[in-house]
Design a protein around this motif. Structure first.
Motif, PDB file in Angstrom:
ATOM      1  N   SER A 168       0.848  -1.191   0.000  1.00 53.04           N
ATOM      2  CA  SER A 168       0.000   0.000   0.000  1.00 53.04           C
ATOM      3  C   SER A 168       0.885   1.243   0.000  1.00 53.04           C
ATOM      4  O   SER A 168       1.974   1.247   0.590  1.00 53.04           O
ATOM      5  CB  SER A 168      -0.910   0.032   1.229  1.00 53.04           C
ATOM      6  N   THR A 169       0.411   2.287  -0.665  1.00 52.76           N
ATOM      7  CA  THR A 169       1.142   3.548  -0.739  1.00 52.76           C
ATOM      8  C   THR A 169       0.304   4.657  -0.129  1.00 52.76           C
ATOM      9  O   THR A 169      -0.880   4.789  -0.443  1.00 52.76           O
ATOM     10  CB  THR A 169       1.490   3.904  -2.194  1.00 52.76           C
ATOM     11  N   TYR A 170       0.921   5.441   0.733  1.00 52.79           N
ATOM     12  CA  TYR A 170       0.249   6.564   1.376  1.00 52.79           C
ATOM     13  C   TYR A 170       1.125   7.803   1.243  1.00 52.79           C
ATOM     14  O   TYR A 170       2.354   7.713   1.282  1.00 52.79           O
ATOM     15  CB  TYR A 170       0.005   6.282   2.866  1.00 52.79           C
ATOM     16  N   GLU A 171       0.483   8.957   1.105  1.00 51.49           N
ATOM     17  CA  GLU A 171       1.199  10.217   0.976  1.00 51.49           C
ATOM     18  C   GLU A 171       0.913  11.095   2.184  1.00 51.49           C
ATOM     19  O   GLU A 171      -0.247  11.308   2.549  1.00 51.49           O
ATOM     20  CB  GLU A 171       0.786  10.946  -0.306  1.00 51.49           C
ATOM     21  N   ILE A 172       1.973  11.599   2.809  1.00 50.11           N
ATOM     22  CA  ILE A 172       1.843  12.473   3.967  1.00 50.11           C
ATOM     23  C   ILE A 172       2.607  13.764   3.701  1.00 50.11           C
ATOM     24  O   ILE A 172       3.767  13.736   3.301  1.00 50.11           O
ATOM     25  CB  ILE A 172       2.390  11.800   5.238  1.00 50.11           C
ATOM     26  N   GLU A 173       1.926  14.897   3.897  1.00 54.65           N
ATOM     27  CA  GLU A 173       2.573  16.198   3.802  1.00 54.65           C
ATOM     28  C   GLU A 173       2.602  16.822   5.188  1.00 54.65           C
ATOM     29  O   GLU A 173       1.627  16.731   5.940  1.00 54.65           O
ATOM     30  CB  GLU A 173       1.815  17.111   2.837  1.00 54.65           C
ATOM     31  N   GLY A 174       3.725  17.447   5.520  1.00 50.96           N
ATOM     32  CA  GLY A 174       3.848  18.034   6.844  1.00 50.96           C
ATOM     33  C   GLY A 174       4.680  19.290   6.850  1.00 50.96           C
ATOM     34  O   GLY A 174       5.343  19.631   5.869  1.00 50.96           O
ATOM     35  N   GLU A 175       4.627  19.981   7.969  1.00 51.75           N
ATOM     36  CA  GLU A 175       5.422  21.184   8.178  1.00 51.75           C
ATOM     37  C   GLU A 175       6.062  21.124   9.550  1.00 51.75           C
ATOM     38  O   GLU A 175       5.452  20.675  10.523  1.00 51.75           O
ATOM     39  CB  GLU A 175       4.542  22.438   8.081  1.00 51.75           C
ATOM     40  N   PHE A 237      -2.870  11.107   9.450  1.00 51.03           N
ATOM     41  CA  PHE A 237      -1.712  11.860   8.966  1.00 51.03           C
ATOM     42  C   PHE A 237      -1.819  12.179   7.475  1.00 51.03           C
ATOM     43  O   PHE A 237      -1.267  13.173   7.019  1.00 51.03           O
ATOM     44  CB  PHE A 237      -0.427  11.094   9.235  1.00 51.03           C
ATOM     45  N   SER A 238      -2.475  11.331   6.711  1.00 50.97           N
ATOM     46  CA  SER A 238      -2.564  11.555   5.268  1.00 50.97           C
ATOM     47  C   SER A 238      -3.779  12.374   4.847  1.00 50.97           C
ATOM     48  O   SER A 238      -3.938  12.657   3.657  1.00 50.97           O
ATOM     49  CB  SER A 238      -2.581  10.195   4.525  1.00 50.97           C
TER      50      SER A 238
END
Length: 244
Positions: A168-175, A237-238
């Protein structure tokens, strides 16, 4: 997000329990010193510095040619579940940064062996393992610039130790704090140890692409930057930009 636990924020109170990540992010930190006395490599190859060691990254087309001509040995630097799901045909498992504690396959190779390390991130874990190998006296070491996914997507040879595994692939963007620029954000699935890392940009932003085996989005994830540690589900988170 429905729930997110702040485990630690620099200068702030601890609101959750211990995350068990002590030292884990440190493996991705660069040293202030830059060892440029690496082996010779084409000047067009991009380089990155890991723990003071300069690591060259070879492009996919060159690495594929080395594989076809049997001119390199390959090292998968990820985790055991990821390696078992699929890896470059013939690659050995020797995880970042230091390889296996005992019977690491690389220890049987001569120090003049051409070695290509790879991960998915696409350079963090590959670079860490390559840097340690160079520090240990290996003289012809490269990271795979594009990472494992383009290798796989372009039809280059792969093999699997687990035909039932589900990727499985998940994308998380953060600062995070812009002062963390150049350091790494790290995501860890604690139950299996699977992890991915991404370098933090000049504005404190980061993007993590998780390629986890048999891990649903309801699973708890530990997310760490130099400024904070968080615990929450992958789904949480995603779903929105992650901030402390």
């Amino acid at each position: 997000m429905k729930r997110r636990t702040l485990l630690r924020a620099t200068g702030g109170a601890v609101l959750g329990g211990s995350v068990g990540l002590a030292g884990c992010l440190d493996q991705f930190s660069d040293s202030e010193s830059d060892n440029t006395d690496s082996h010779d490599f084409p000047p067009e190859y991009e380089t990155e510095t890991f723990n003071g060691q300069t690591v060259p990254f070879a492009p996919l087309e060159d690495v594929a040619e080395w594989w076809e001509d049997d001119e390199a040995y390959f090292v998968d630097t990820r985790t055991q579940p990821q390696y078992d799901e699929a890896h470059i045909e013939g690659a050995v498992f020797s995880p970042a940064p230091d390889g296996l504690e005992s019977s690491d396959p690389v220890s049987d190779w001569g120090t003049d062996t051409r070695i290509v390390t790879y991960c998915v991130c696409p350079i963090a874990q590959a670079g860490q393992r390559a840097a340690v190998l160079l520090d240990n006296g290996y003289t012809d070491v490269y990271g795979l610039a594009d990472g494992f996914n383009p290798w796989r997507e372009n039809g280059h040879p792969v093999e699997s130790n687990d035909g039932q595994a589900s990727l499985s692939t998940y994308e998380i963007e953060g600062e995070t704090d812009p002062a963390d620029a150049g350091e790494y954000a790290l995501a860890v699935h604690p139950d299996t140890g699977q992890r991915e890392a991404s370098r933090i940009d000049a504005n404190g932003g980061y993007e993590l692409s998780l390629h986890f085996v048999d891990v649903p989005d309801s699973s708890l994830l530990e997310l760490r930057t130099p400024s904070y540690e968080l615990e929450g589900t992958i789904e949480e988170f995603s779903s929105a930009t992650v901030r402390a």
